[in-house]
Design an enzyme around this catalytic site. Structure first.
Site, short mmCIF file in Angstrom:
data_model
loop_
_atom_site.label_atom_id
_atom_site.label_comp_id
_atom_site.label_asym_id
_atom_site.label_seq_id
_atom_site.Cartn_x
_atom_site.Cartn_y
_atom_site.Cartn_z
CE1 TYR A 1 -3.88 2.29 0.77
CE2 TYR A 1 -2.47 3.19 2.49
CZ TYR A 1 -3.61 3.27 1.72
OH TYR A 1 -4.47 4.33 1.88
CE LYS B 1 -3.59 4.86 -1.51
NZ LYS B 1 -4.65 5.29 -2.45
#
Length: 313
Positions: free
Chosen positions: A174, A178
């Protein structure tokens, strides 16, 4: 009085629930015609059967309030589905003006325990999903600009996260996705500036299905008060970045939550060391970098501590 987004059309991905839903409703409230995209899987890890229900519910909610909306239930991590999404917007509304990329999933695990599929799936939905929609939207704006001989109206709002700054230990997939979205944002902003298109990213904090365990019991609102982590705190910034008033804002990263917006600087040089000769030696580096890091905390990251508090600004 005309609304800020009157006459404009928008796509919001991952708009069936949580942040995406709040953003789609806000864009519609400001006058935009909206394509509500959501693949509709019930699990926040992307598990379960896809469903048309989440996207359809939000589209109906917009229409019931007097707005214009259509649902799209394709998977934005699929290149062709993303193309069909942009084609739907241009077919329904004549053109696309605003793209809000929000779709994502979580498959949290420490890096030494993470499987290849857990890595690939999160990168695919977040980072590739952002690329896919941006590819087709930017091609649409470029063709319109070439046809008109000048700049066109285009807005992209991407969704990053403070996880890439703070080094979220159990989310290497993640955090990497991002961080990649920030790079995609700044690169795309540079590429599309000449066409009149702005591209920005937000790092939102909100209590949603994706973050229910992270914020469980944290900052709970008193009875009758708005949750400081409600998605409704994030949606107005997205509406503003999508509006004509934000035409000078591009290539920016903004943190938003609970009545606070913080604009992040790009990384700056904290210290510089120059070699005495043509190239550094091991001993010279040890003498320069060793003392510098000796007085710094081992987990000290970019100067982002001022935005990692949940206090209101």
């Amino acid at each position: 009085m005309s609304l800020p987004l009157q006459g404009l059309s928008a796509i919001v991905t991952g708009a069936g629930r949580g942040l995406g839903r709040a953003e789609a409703l806000e864009l519609a409230r400001l006058g935009a015609a909206v394509v509500v995209n959501d693949y509709g899987q019930p699990g926040r890890d992307g598990s379960g059967e896809a469903s048309t229900a989440p996207a359809e519910r939000v589209a109906e909610e917009i229409r019931a309030a007097g707005g214009r909306a259509v649902a799209h239930t394709g998977d934005v991590s699929d290149f062709e589905a993303a193309g069909a999404l942009v084609a739907l917007a241009t077919g329904m509304y004549g053109k696309l003006d605003i793209l809000v990329n929000n779709a994502g999933i979580l498959r949290d695990r420490m890096v030494f325990s993470m499987s290849e599929d857990e890595w690939d799936s999160v990168i695919r939905v977040h980072l590739k999903g952002h690329f896919n929609t941006t590819h087709f939207a930017s091609a649409h704006w470029r063709e319109r600009s070439k046809a008109s001989g000048g700049p066109v109206y285009g807005r992209v709002v991407n969704t990053s996260s403070e996880a890439f700054l703070a080094g979220s230990a159990g989310q290497p997939n993640y955090a990497a996705a991002k961080g990649g979205i920030v790079g995609l944002t700044t690169s795309t902003a540079s590429a599309l500036r000449k066409y009149g298109v702005t591209v920005n990213a937000i790092c939102p904090r909100a209590r949603t299905r994706m973050t229910e365990d992270v914020f469980a019991g944290f900052g709970e609102p008193a009875p009758g008060e708005l949750d400081p982590l409600a998605p409704e705190h994030v949606a107005p910034l997205v509406g503003y970045l999508a509006a004509p008033a934000a035409s000078r804002i591009t290539g920016q990263l903004l943190v938003v939550h609970g009545g606070m917006v913080a604009i992040l600087d790009r990384p700056r040089v904290a210290a510089q060391f120059d070699s005495a000769k043509e190239a550094f030696s091991y001993e010279e580096l040890a003498g320069a970098l060793g003392p510098y890091y000796a007085n710094r905390a081992p987990d000290e990251t970019f100067a982002a501590t001022e935005v990692l508090s949940l206090k209101r600004a």
